[in-house]
Motif scaffolding. Sequence first.
Motif, mmCIF file in Angstrom:
data_model
loop_
_atom_site.group_PDB
_atom_site.id
_atom_site.type_symbol
_atom_site.label_atom_id
_atom_site.label_comp_id
_atom_site.label_asym_id
_atom_site.label_seq_id
_atom_site.Cartn_x
_atom_site.Cartn_y
_atom_site.Cartn_z
ATOM 1 N N PHE A 166 0.855 -1.177 0.000
ATOM 2 C CA PHE A 166 0.000 0.000 0.000
ATOM 3 C C PHE A 166 0.893 1.230 0.000
ATOM 4 O O PHE A 166 2.091 1.136 0.278
ATOM 5 C CB PHE A 166 -0.898 0.019 1.249
ATOM 6 N N ARG A 167 0.318 2.386 -0.278
ATOM 7 C CA ARG A 167 1.079 3.623 -0.212
ATOM 8 C C ARG A 167 0.201 4.750 0.313
ATOM 9 O O ARG A 167 -1.023 4.697 0.215
ATOM 10 C CB ARG A 167 1.666 3.986 -1.566
ATOM 11 N N GLN A 168 0.883 5.755 0.846
ATOM 12 C CA GLN A 168 0.161 6.870 1.439
ATOM 13 C C GLN A 168 0.940 8.159 1.247
ATOM 14 O O GLN A 168 2.160 8.194 1.449
ATOM 15 C CB GLN A 168 -0.085 6.623 2.932
ATOM 16 N N THR A 169 0.230 9.201 0.873
ATOM 17 C CA THR A 169 0.798 10.543 0.777
ATOM 18 C C THR A 169 0.133 11.415 1.830
ATOM 19 O O THR A 169 -0.980 11.125 2.277
ATOM 20 C CB THR A 169 0.596 11.139 -0.617
ATOM 21 N N PRO A 170 0.794 12.492 2.253
ATOM 22 C CA PRO A 170 0.244 13.339 3.314
ATOM 23 C C PRO A 170 -1.156 13.845 2.991
ATOM 24 O O PRO A 170 -1.424 14.310 1.877
ATOM 25 C CB PRO A 170 1.249 14.489 3.392
ATOM 26 N N TYR A 226 5.569 3.830 1.242
ATOM 27 C CA TYR A 226 5.081 2.515 0.835
ATOM 28 C C TYR A 226 5.148 1.554 2.025
ATOM 29 O O TYR A 226 6.177 1.460 2.703
ATOM 30 C CB TYR A 226 5.909 1.970 -0.324
ATOM 31 N N TYR A 227 4.040 0.854 2.238
ATOM 32 C CA TYR A 227 3.924 -0.090 3.341
ATOM 33 C C TYR A 227 3.660 -1.492 2.809
ATOM 34 O O TYR A 227 2.869 -1.660 1.870
ATOM 35 C CB TYR A 227 2.748 0.284 4.236
ATOM 36 N N CYS A 228 4.284 -2.483 3.424
ATOM 37 C CA CYS A 228 3.880 -3.849 3.116
ATOM 38 C C CYS A 228 2.992 -4.356 4.249
ATOM 39 O O CYS A 228 3.047 -3.865 5.378
ATOM 40 C CB CYS A 228 5.067 -4.772 2.878
ATOM 41 N N ALA A 229 2.173 -5.329 3.910
ATOM 42 C CA ALA A 229 1.197 -5.864 4.846
ATOM 43 C C ALA A 229 1.060 -7.367 4.636
ATOM 44 O O ALA A 229 1.302 -7.873 3.531
ATOM 45 C CB ALA A 229 -0.150 -5.174 4.646
ATOM 46 N N ALA A 230 0.643 -8.050 5.694
ATOM 47 C CA ALA A 230 0.522 -9.509 5.641
ATOM 48 C C ALA A 230 -0.738 -9.965 6.360
ATOM 49 O O ALA A 230 -1.200 -9.324 7.302
ATOM 50 C CB ALA A 230 1.751 -10.161 6.289
ATOM 51 N N ARG A 231 -1.272 -11.069 5.903
ATOM 52 C CA ARG A 231 -2.362 -11.708 6.624
ATOM 53 C C ARG A 231 -2.283 -13.216 6.427
ATOM 54 O O ARG A 231 -1.914 -13.694 5.341
ATOM 55 C CB ARG A 231 -3.729 -11.192 6.175
ATOM 56 N N SER A 263 -7.107 -6.775 -1.282
ATOM 57 C CA SER A 263 -6.799 -5.412 -1.708
ATOM 58 C C SER A 263 -7.298 -4.342 -0.740
ATOM 59 O O SER A 263 -7.076 -3.155 -0.988
ATOM 60 C CB SER A 263 -7.386 -5.149 -3.099
ATOM 61 N N ARG A 264 -7.943 -4.754 0.338
ATOM 62 C CA ARG A 264 -8.446 -3.764 1.292
ATOM 63 C C ARG A 264 -7.558 -3.710 2.529
ATOM 64 O O ARG A 264 -7.147 -4.743 3.060
ATOM 65 C CB ARG A 264 -9.882 -4.096 1.673
ATOM 66 N N GLU A 265 -7.314 -2.511 2.971
ATOM 67 C CA GLU A 265 -6.466 -2.295 4.135
ATOM 68 C C GLU A 265 -6.967 -3.081 5.339
ATOM 69 O O GLU A 265 -6.171 -3.668 6.089
ATOM 70 C CB GLU A 265 -6.440 -0.792 4.448
ATOM 71 N N SER A 266 -8.260 -3.133 5.527
ATOM 72 C CA SER A 266 -8.852 -3.799 6.695
ATOM 73 C C SER A 266 -8.663 -5.310 6.684
ATOM 74 O O SER A 266 -8.855 -5.968 7.715
ATOM 75 C CB SER A 266 -10.349 -3.477 6.785
ATOM 76 N N GLU A 267 -8.278 -5.853 5.547
ATOM 77 C CA GLU A 267 -8.107 -7.309 5.447
ATOM 78 C C GLU A 267 -6.741 -7.780 5.934
ATOM 79 O O GLU A 267 -6.510 -8.975 6.046
ATOM 80 C CB GLU A 267 -8.325 -7.742 4.000
ATOM 81 N N LYS A 286 -3.793 12.125 2.625
ATOM 82 C CA LYS A 286 -4.633 11.165 1.883
ATOM 83 C C LYS A 286 -4.687 9.843 2.612
ATOM 84 O O LYS A 286 -3.828 9.515 3.419
ATOM 85 C CB LYS A 286 -4.085 10.962 0.476
ATOM 86 N N GLU A 287 -5.708 9.077 2.283
ATOM 87 C CA GLU A 287 -5.831 7.753 2.861
ATOM 88 C C GLU A 287 -4.830 6.806 2.212
ATOM 89 O O GLU A 287 -4.407 7.003 1.070
ATOM 90 C CB GLU A 287 -7.247 7.220 2.667
ATOM 91 N N ARG A 288 -4.496 5.769 2.960
ATOM 92 C CA ARG A 288 -3.620 4.748 2.419
ATOM 93 C C ARG A 288 -4.345 4.053 1.271
ATOM 94 O O ARG A 288 -5.535 3.735 1.374
ATOM 95 C CB ARG A 288 -3.275 3.743 3.515
ATOM 96 N N GLU A 289 -3.616 3.824 0.175
ATOM 97 C CA GLU A 289 -4.254 3.188 -0.980
ATOM 98 C C GLU A 289 -3.541 1.910 -1.371
ATOM 99 O O GLU A 289 -2.322 1.766 -1.208
ATOM 100 C CB GLU A 289 -4.283 4.147 -2.183
ATOM 101 N N PHE A 290 -4.312 1.007 -1.903
ATOM 102 C CA PHE A 290 -3.799 -0.291 -2.351
ATOM 103 C C PHE A 290 -2.920 -0.121 -3.584
ATOM 104 O O PHE A 290 -3.226 0.671 -4.475
ATOM 105 C CB PHE A 290 -4.972 -1.210 -2.679
ATOM 106 N N VAL A 291 -1.845 -0.901 -3.634
ATOM 107 C CA VAL A 291 -0.955 -0.882 -4.786
ATOM 108 C C VAL A 291 -0.903 -2.253 -5.462
ATOM 109 O O VAL A 291 -1.147 -2.369 -6.659
ATOM 110 C CB VAL A 291 0.467 -0.432 -4.396
ATOM 111 N N SER A 292 -0.566 -3.284 -4.679
ATOM 112 C CA SER A 292 -0.439 -4.617 -5.268
ATOM 113 C C SER A 292 -0.618 -5.674 -4.198
ATOM 114 O O SER A 292 -0.476 -5.397 -3.003
ATOM 115 C CB SER A 292 0.923 -4.784 -5.950
ATOM 116 N N ALA A 293 -0.917 -6.896 -4.639
ATOM 117 C CA ALA A 293 -1.105 -8.002 -3.715
ATOM 118 C C ALA A 293 -0.672 -9.293 -4.369
ATOM 119 O O ALA A 293 -0.692 -9.427 -5.602
ATOM 120 C CB ALA A 293 -2.571 -8.101 -3.295
#
Length: 127
Positions: free
Chosen positions: A37-41, A94-99, A109-113, A43-50
């Motif tokens: 995901f990525r985020q700019t000042p 840019y942030y990475c995330a795992a579940r 593709s959703r931040e909450s997931e 703005k909300e964090r947005e999905f980039v790739s999964a």
Amino acid sequence: QVQLVESGGGLVQGGGSLRLSCAVSGRTFSSYAMGWFRQTPGKEREFVSAISSNGGSTYYAESVKGRFTISRHDAKNTVYMQMNSLKPEDTAVYYCAARGVYYRGSYYSRESEYEYWGQGTQVTVSS
């Protein structure tokens, strides 16, 4: 406890490339679906790739499709994102995330997931 550490960000000229890495602690990396995901000042964090936990499925935001490629190396507990043809509008943290998943073919593709997040790495693209 799962920890994610991103690296590879920096300053690059428009049209250039960067490869982001995200190292994941723990012995069950292969059971995690991963995302960027990525985020700019302001703005909300947005999905980039999964990418799915088995690596067989990938998914991209329209804004990066054809320019960014997500991949994973399970033996290294690492997920990558190759970013080519960078544009100034790609500038962000840019942030990475795992579940954890049961079905290894799923991607998200959703931040909450996502359950776990890294601290982020700054990417700045100059014009």
